[in-house]
Design a protein around this motif. Sequence first.
Motif, PDB file in Angstrom:
ATOM      1  N   GLU A 113       0.852  -1.432   0.045  1.00 22.29           N
ATOM      2  CA  GLU A 113      -0.236  -0.121  -0.011  1.00 22.29           C
ATOM      3  C   GLU A 113       0.860   1.233  -0.032  1.00 22.29           C
ATOM      4  O   GLU A 113       0.419   2.298  -0.547  1.00 22.29           O
ATOM      5  CB  GLU A 113      -1.028  -0.046   1.059  1.00 22.29           C
ATOM      6  N   GLY A 114       1.988   1.233   0.672  1.00 24.34           N
ATOM      7  CA  GLY A 114       2.733   2.368   0.788  1.00 24.34           C
ATOM      8  C   GLY A 114       3.992   2.418  -0.296  1.00 24.34           C
ATOM      9  O   GLY A 114       5.048   2.886  -0.044  1.00 24.34           O
ATOM     10  N   ARG A 115       3.718   1.731  -1.356  1.00 23.07           N
ATOM     11  CA  ARG A 115       4.990   1.464  -2.235  1.00 23.07           C
ATOM     12  C   ARG A 115       5.302   3.029  -2.846  1.00 23.07           C
ATOM     13  O   ARG A 115       6.562   3.018  -3.485  1.00 23.07           O
ATOM     14  CB  ARG A 115       4.727   0.562  -3.353  1.00 23.07           C
ATOM     15  N   ASP A 116       4.440   3.854  -2.930  1.00 28.79           N
ATOM     16  CA  ASP A 116       4.829   5.106  -3.473  1.00 28.79           C
ATOM     17  C   ASP A 116       5.903   5.977  -2.531  1.00 28.79           C
ATOM     18  O   ASP A 116       6.381   6.958  -2.888  1.00 28.79           O
ATOM     19  CB  ASP A 116       3.609   5.900  -3.878  1.00 28.79           C
ATOM     20  N   HIS A 117       5.896   5.590  -1.146  1.00 28.87           N
ATOM     21  CA  HIS A 117       6.544   6.178  -0.314  1.00 28.87           C
ATOM     22  C   HIS A 117       7.538   5.298   0.461  1.00 28.87           C
ATOM     23  O   HIS A 117       8.654   5.997   0.806  1.00 28.87           O
ATOM     24  CB  HIS A 117       5.699   6.902   0.998  1.00 28.87           C
TER      25      HIS A 117
END
Length: 341
Positions: free
Chosen positions: A18-22
């Motif tokens: 879910e946090g792959r962009d961050h």
Amino acid sequence: MRQRELPELIELERLMEEGRDHFVSRQLCEVEASGQRLPVHVVCLGSNDPQAPAVGFFGGIHGLERIGTQVLLAFMRSLLARLGWDRALHHQLESIRLVFMPLINPGGMKLHTRSNPRGVDLMRNAPVDARERVPFLVGGQRWSARLPWYRGAAGAAMEAESQALAKVVRDELLSRKFSLALDCHSGFGLRDRIWFPYAHSRMPFAQLAEVYALKSLLDRTYPHHPYLFEPQSHQYLTHGDLWDYLCESQQADAGQVFLPLTLELGSWLWIKKNPRQMFSLSGMFNPLVPHRQQRVLRSHLLWLDFLTRAASAYQHWLPNGENRPSHYQDACASWYQGVVR
């Protein structure tokens, strides 16, 4: 992932997705337990500047102490939610790096053991011998992996999980001018405690003045906080402490500050409130009543956030050459009366 049936690992990998962009994550090693290969992950976010301060959050070194891992996963979930709207957090992360290893011993957690699947207590596994007498068994032993607190064979390399933690600390924390580490555990006393080195000696460690400055900052900022701040040696000494080992390896680098802390959650309080937990191995180290677990998960978010803020602004509270001696003297008066003269 479904076959692992390890909720904490499933949640960690869900957060990573879910946090792959961050988040920037990588697998450090794998361990085998019950015929399954379980990964050890590290997750980072924030500044890529190698000079930026950093905070490392570590948990799950002891497989029975699930609550420490759960506290860190709750913090990661909170950070991920805030990244969707909190501009102040984005600004903060431009100048600090956060490093997470919430589940260092997935094999032990899978098997419901304190040790890793090879029977080694990872917090007794470093090549450090206590300078003074340690308590029987609890201080670490080399007789047998069938007994608790087994250190591993003399002269053997550290376990894969221990080596993974040490590599992350060296690569992500010790290379910086300022870094903090927080290792989350449970199972001691009626109070939540913040421990700092040493575990192998009752003498103060080199950066005692800096720890005292951090403790003073916490007291001023949150005067009603629940934590008892003390050296681990006030309670017991051990062989093989990983943080002592890493702390000692850092001291040769002049001008760098590395403050390894341990959050030791007071599980005896949960047992006092629910004595039936005494008859459950899991209950000796974790709150079993749902509302109590939820209270624990939310009650430490302020402490974890405080550490990130303190690290990002370390220049404003860290003692300098002029006031460092007074901080050291105050620390000795508070924690080492009768030890340092």
